[in-house]
Design an enzyme around this catalytic site. Structure first.
Site, PDB file in Angstrom:
ATOM      1  N   ASN A  84       0.808  -1.233   0.000  1.00  0.00           N
ATOM      2  CA  ASN A  84       0.000   0.000   0.000  1.00  0.00           C
ATOM      3  C   ASN A  84       0.833   1.273   0.000  1.00  0.00           C
ATOM      4  OD1 ASN A  84      -2.771  -1.147   0.240  1.00  0.00           O
ATOM      5  ND2 ASN A  84      -1.889  -2.025   2.102  1.00  0.00           N
ATOM      6  N   SER A 109       5.683  10.887   7.109  1.00  0.00           N
ATOM      7  CA  SER A 109       5.347  10.798   8.538  1.00  0.00           C
ATOM      8  C   SER A 109       6.533  11.087   9.433  1.00  0.00           C
ATOM      9  CB  SER A 109       4.841   9.381   8.834  1.00  0.00           C
ATOM     10  OG  SER A 109       4.785   9.145  10.227  1.00  0.00           O
ATOM     11  N   TYR A 145       6.740   0.841   9.067  1.00  0.00           N
ATOM     12  CA  TYR A 145       5.873   1.883   8.496  1.00  0.00           C
ATOM     13  C   TYR A 145       6.722   3.127   8.166  1.00  0.00           C
ATOM     14  CZ  TYR A 145       2.792   5.973   8.878  1.00  0.00           C
ATOM     15  OH  TYR A 145       2.175   7.175   8.677  1.00  0.00           O
ATOM     16  N   LYS A 149       7.626   5.134   4.588  1.00  0.00           N
ATOM     17  CA  LYS A 149       7.464   6.571   4.325  1.00  0.00           C
ATOM     18  C   LYS A 149       8.778   7.160   3.797  1.00  0.00           C
ATOM     19  CE  LYS A 149       3.203   6.947   5.037  1.00  0.00           C
ATOM     20  NZ  LYS A 149       2.311   7.414   3.970  1.00  0.00           N
TER      21      LYS A 149
END
Ligand SMILES: NC(=O)C1=CN([C@@H]2O[C@H](COP(=O)(O)OP(=O)(O)OC[C@H]3O[C@@H](n4cnc5c(N)ncnc54)[C@H](O)[C@@H]3O)[C@@H](O)[C@H]2O)C=CC1
Ligand SMILES: O=C1O[C@H](COP(=O)(O)O)[C@@H](O)[C@H](O)[C@H]1O
Length: 259
Positions: A84, A109, A145, A149
């Site tokens: 994703n 982020s 995560y 980013k």
């Protein structure tokens, strides 16, 4: 303002904050893999950002892409962020180049640089600290995560250098509605209000830039991210400050503000 803007991940929190502030200002094409719960006020495309053909179609006649769609969970597993967040970003940039989009604003982020905090916390979460990250530092992700980013930022760098696509990566702090995160010093230091979020992405749509990494927080007294680049390049002018709220999320009165 007559730009046509594609907003991916439009149904999420950041998408709703943006639309809550600037829905009337652009010709929007909203995109999400989840269909809208109610009749949308704008054109809506149900699509997955990893689908190359769907994304090229979604970008027809679009000037600017605000790319938010992805797995936002700091604890998200590798399979999900690989698909994703990383592949999704690649497909979005590639489709943008193929269809002649001018600019992409990418939702990065705080977790892309989370490990700068490790040896400095909790001091950097406090008003007395002068430590600032300014966007020129190398990534130090705090989880997979965050790695995804940082990869999205690097993909943006490549599509800018190779194809001249204008890209701004916004390292978003902690977006909460109405008040800063409660009883959470880190969250207070990187609070982004809904109002400032909408204004910041409005600046990403309007400003001229080549490739930029900026921080997306409100003008908090507590901060370890510099806002200088966002102000200088984008004209960001934040209005909110977590110091105006108690740790419990109540707006302070005048006496409390002076303490
Ligand atoms: N909310 C926050 O405080 C922060 C958010 N971000 C980033 O901002 C972006 C938006 O975050 P939120 O709005 O909070 O998340 P959210 O989960 O509320 O919204 C994300 C939206 O993207 C859609 N989506 C996910 N994968 C998709 C795919 N493959 N194709 C099409 N649509 C897909 C989801 O259906 C959802 O509506 C994310 O990329 C997140 O990493 C970054 C830092 C902080
Ligand atoms: O990137 C993100 O960061 C915020 C803040 O991180 P946290 O670890 O302090 O909660 C997070 O709330 C959001 O879901 C995420 O996408």
């Amino acid at each position: 303002m007559d730009e046509r803007v594609l907003l991916t991940g439009a149904q999420g929190r950041v998408g709703q904050a943006i639309l809550g502030g600037i829905a009337d200002d652009y010709e929007w094409r909203l995109l999400d893999r989840e269909p809208p719960a109610a009749e949308p006020d704008h054109e809506f495309v149900v699509a997955d950002v990893t689908d190359e053909e769907e994304m090229r179609e979604a970008m027809a006649d679009v000037d600017v892409v605000v790319h938010l769609a992805g797995d936002p969970r700091p604890e998200a597993p590798w399979e999900s962020v690989l698909r994703n967040n990383i592949d999704g970003a690649r497909v979005v940039y590639e489709a943008a180049v193929d269809t002649g989009v001018e600019k992409v604003a990418f939702a990065s982020s705080n977790h892309a640089v989370g490990h700068y905090e490790t040896e400095r916390k909790p001091d950097i979460y406090r008003k007395s600290s002068e430590f600032r990250l300014d966007g020129t530092e190398l990534p130090r992700p705090s989880n997979l995560y965050g790695v995804s980013k940082a990869a999205g930022e690097t993909l943006g760098r490549y599509y800018h250098d190779e194809h001249d696509l204008s890209v701004v990566c916004v390292r978003i702090g902690n977006l909460t509605k109405g008040h800063p995160p409660k009883d959470y010093e880190r969250g207070q230091a990187m609070w982004l209000s809904y109002r400032d979020c909408a204004h910041l992405f409005e600046r990403c749509i309007e400003a001229d830039y080549g490739y930029e990494i900026v921080y997306g927080i409100s003008d908090n007294d507590r901060k370890y991210y510099s806002l200088e680049r966002a102000k200088e390049v984008l004209g960001y002018d934040p209005q909110d400050n977590s110091a105006e709220y108690t740790m419990g999320g109540e707006l302070k009165d005048d006496a409390e503000r002076e303490e």
